[in-house]
Design an enzyme around this catalytic site. Sequence first.
Site, mmCIF file in Angstrom:
data_model
loop_
_atom_site.group_PDB
_atom_site.id
_atom_site.type_symbol
_atom_site.label_atom_id
_atom_site.label_comp_id
_atom_site.label_asym_id
_atom_site.label_seq_id
_atom_site.Cartn_x
_atom_site.Cartn_y
_atom_site.Cartn_z
ATOM 1 N N GLU A 80 -1.981 3.178 -0.929
ATOM 2 C CA GLU A 80 -1.333 4.405 -0.454
ATOM 3 C C GLU A 80 -2.124 5.024 0.695
ATOM 4 O O GLU A 80 -1.578 5.334 1.746
ATOM 5 C CB GLU A 80 -1.232 5.404 -1.617
ATOM 6 C CG GLU A 80 -0.692 6.758 -1.237
ATOM 7 C CD GLU A 80 0.792 6.726 -0.897
ATOM 8 O OE1 GLU A 80 1.595 6.458 -1.789
ATOM 9 O OE2 GLU A 80 1.141 6.954 0.270
ATOM 10 N N ASP A 122 -0.822 5.426 4.547
ATOM 11 C CA ASP A 122 -0.654 6.754 5.137
ATOM 12 C C ASP A 122 -1.478 6.905 6.410
ATOM 13 O O ASP A 122 -0.978 7.379 7.438
ATOM 14 C CB ASP A 122 -1.076 7.841 4.133
ATOM 15 C CG ASP A 122 -0.251 7.811 2.856
ATOM 16 O OD1 ASP A 122 0.744 7.065 2.823
ATOM 17 O OD2 ASP A 122 -0.613 8.523 1.905
ATOM 18 N N SER A 164 6.649 7.090 0.620
ATOM 19 C CA SER A 164 5.245 7.129 1.032
ATOM 20 C C SER A 164 5.045 6.594 2.439
ATOM 21 O O SER A 164 4.083 6.970 3.098
ATOM 22 C CB SER A 164 4.416 6.235 0.114
ATOM 23 O OG SER A 164 3.942 6.961 -0.953
#
Length: 593
Positions: free
Chosen positions: A294, A298, A512
Amino acid sequence: MKLFLLSLYLLTAISFAVAADLVPRNLTLQVKEDVKPPRGWARLRRAHPSGNIRLRIALYQQDFAGLENSLYNISDPDHAHYGAHLSIEDIAKFVAPHPMTLTLVDEWLASHGINESDIVRSPAKDWITLTLPVSRAERILGTEYYQWQHTDGDILVRATAYSLPQYLHGHIELIQPTTMFRRTKHRARLYPEELEVADSVTTVNQPNKRVDYSCQNAITLRCIMQLYNAVGYKPRATKKNGIGITGFLGQNANAKDLNSFYHEQLPGAKQAEFKSISVYGTVNNQSVAAAGEEANLDTQFAFGISYPTPGTFWSTGGTPPWLPDDHTPTDSNEPYLDWLDLVLRSKHIPQTISTSYADDEQTVPFTYADRVCKLFAELGSRGVSVIFASGDGGVGDGNSDPSTQQCDTNDRKHSRSFLPGFPASCPYVTAVGGTTGIPEVAATFSGGGFSDYFPRPAYQDQAVNSYLGKLRHGTYDGLFNHLGRAIPDVSAQSRKFQIVWQGKRITIGGTSAAAPTFAGLVALLNDARLAAGRPTLGFLNPLLYKQGEHAFNDIVKGMNPGCGTPGFNATTGWDPVTGLGTPDFKKLLKVCV
Ligand SMILES: *[C@@H]1O[C@H](CO)[C@@H](O)[C@H](O)[C@H]1NC(C)=O
Ligand SMILES: *[C@@H]1O[C@H](CO)[C@@H](O)[C@H](O)[C@H]1NC(C)=O
Ligand SMILES: *[C@@H]1O[C@H](CO)[C@@H](O)[C@H](O)[C@H]1NC(C)=O
Ligand SMILES: *[C@@H]1O[C@H](CO)[C@@H](O)[C@H](O)[C@H]1NC(C)=O
Ligand SMILES: *[C@@H]1O[C@H](CO)[C@@H](O)[C@H](O)[C@H]1NC(C)=O
C-alpha cells in the site's frame, strides 16, 4: 441518543451564564457512551493494569459552525474570501472551548491528581492528550479495558462503555480510545491472477488514441498522464508546494523501491527522495522485507505523477510487536487522531494529502467520526486538499467478495444496509472511487453510496438529487440514506497498476490506487496556482461540483455490486459509483487557475 446529548448541551450552555463555582459537582459517574462491539470482535482478557494508554479527550467546541461557514466561504470560487485560508490561530477562535469548560475539566483532572504538566493540549485547547496506566484510566472513567481480538487476528485494547460525572457530559464530547473498534484497512489489493511479473511495458500506439495500447493491461505513470491529459506539464512551484501520503498499520514506503520505480517509469528523474515523518515513534522501516504494498503504491504514483514536487510520508500507528506475554499492552492507539494532532500543529503542511485507508462507517462510533471529520475541516481550512479512497467493497463492506458480504447493520436490530466507508463519508474530504479499462468503466469494487452519519452538504445537493431523480422509485429503499453525504466525489483508474515492491515489479489495484493518482494531479493543479501567485485549492469539493463538472470524463458504464445487490449504476452526470468522473487535467487547469 443524539437529541438527548444535544439537549444536555443546551442546558449546560445556559449554566455557562453562571460562575463555575455555582455548578454543583456531583461526582457520581454516569455512562457517557456505550457501544456494542462491531461484528467479528471477541473479548479476550483484561488489559494489564500497568500498561500505558494514551487518552484523547475532546472538549465541546464553541463555534464549529463558524469554522464550517468559513471553510465553505474560502472554498467557494465565487466568494470574496476564496483561497483566504486560515491559520492555526484563526481556527482556534472558532473551535476553542468555553472558558467554563476549561475550568471544570481542569479541576476534574486535578481532582484525579493530573497536572497541567501531565497533559498536552491542542492549539485551540479543544483536545487534551494524556498518557496514564490502564488502571488509573479505568478508575477515572468507571470502565474496564479488555483486549479484543478480531476474527482476522488483530488485537486492540478497548472498552465498551465509559462514564463521567453528569455535570461534565456537556463539556466533554468524547474520550478515545475507548469505544472505537477500528478496523482501519488499507485498500490496496493484489490481484492473484495478475501477481506474476508484468510484461515489459510496450508502447505500441493504438491508432487515433492518445493513450498507449499497453495501458489496457498495465497502468504506468505514462498511461495516467496520457489518459488524464497531463502530458508535458512541468511543475514550477516546487519550492512552495508539497504532497503528502499517510501510512498506517505499519505500512512502510521504501525509498529504494521508489528509485527503481522512477528508473523504470520516469526516465530522467533524479534520485528519489521524500521526507519520512514519524508519528509517535512509528518509523518508516527501510528494510526491503518491511516495504508495504500500500505505502509503495501510494508514494510511487502520487510522487511520480507530481514529480519533482517534494513528497512527505507519515508513518503512524504501526502494528505493535507481539510479545508472548499475557499482559502485553497491545494496540491501544488511535491512529487518525495521532496523525491529525501532529499535522494540525505544523505551520507548513503539504497542500495535497492522500489516504488509502478506511473503516466501515457503521463500525465507527458517531461521536468519534464526527470529531475526526471536524479535524479534516480544519485541514481544509488551512488550505490542504484532503483526499481519501472511497473503499473497495462497492455498496457493501470492505470484504472484496460481494457474494459473501455481510451488510447487517451494527445496531441491535440486525437490519440490512449498504455500508459506506469512513473517512470518505466525511463531507470535508474528497472521496475517490475507481475505474478500469480504456475507454474507462466503473470498477466493480468502487466504494460508493450515502452516509448514515453526515447529512448531504449543499455543494453536492444538485448533482446528487439529479441522480436520485433518475433512480426508479423505491429502488433500494431502506438500504441507504437518501439524505446522506454521497460518495465518491470523483474517480480514477484503479486496476493493473505497475509498481515496484521489495525489488520486484508487481501489479496492484483498488481505490487505493485511484486516490494517490487523483492526488498527484491535484498537486499539479496546486503547483499551477502557486506558480501563478495564487493560494492553493484547499478543500476541493465546492469548486469541483460548481465549476468542475465539464472538466471530468463522465463515466457512464459499470456498477458497484455489494450486499447481494447489483449496486448503483454509473450514469450520465454524478453517480454513486464514479462521482463526477475521472479528471481531465488540461480542463481542470482552466477551471482552477
Ligand atoms: C448525585 O447523582 C446521583 C445520580 O444522578 C444521584 O443518585 C445522587 O443523589 C446525587 N447526589 C447528590 C448529593 O445530589
Ligand atoms: C461567509 O460569507 C458570508 C456571506 O458573504 C458572510 O456573511 C459570513 O460572515 C462569512 N463567514 C465567515 C465565518 O467569515
Ligand atoms: C502536580 O504538581 C504538584 C506541584 O507541582 C506536585 O507536587 C504533584 O506531585 C504533581 N502531581 C502529579 C500527579 O504529577
Ligand atoms: C524493520 O523490518 C525488518 C524486516 O521486517 C525487521 O526485521 C526489523 O526488526 C525492522 N526494524 C525496526 C527498527 O523495526
Ligand atoms: C441499472 O441499470 C439496469 C439496466 O438499465 C437497470 O435494470 C437497473 O434497474 C439499474 N439499477 C439501478 C440501481 O438504477
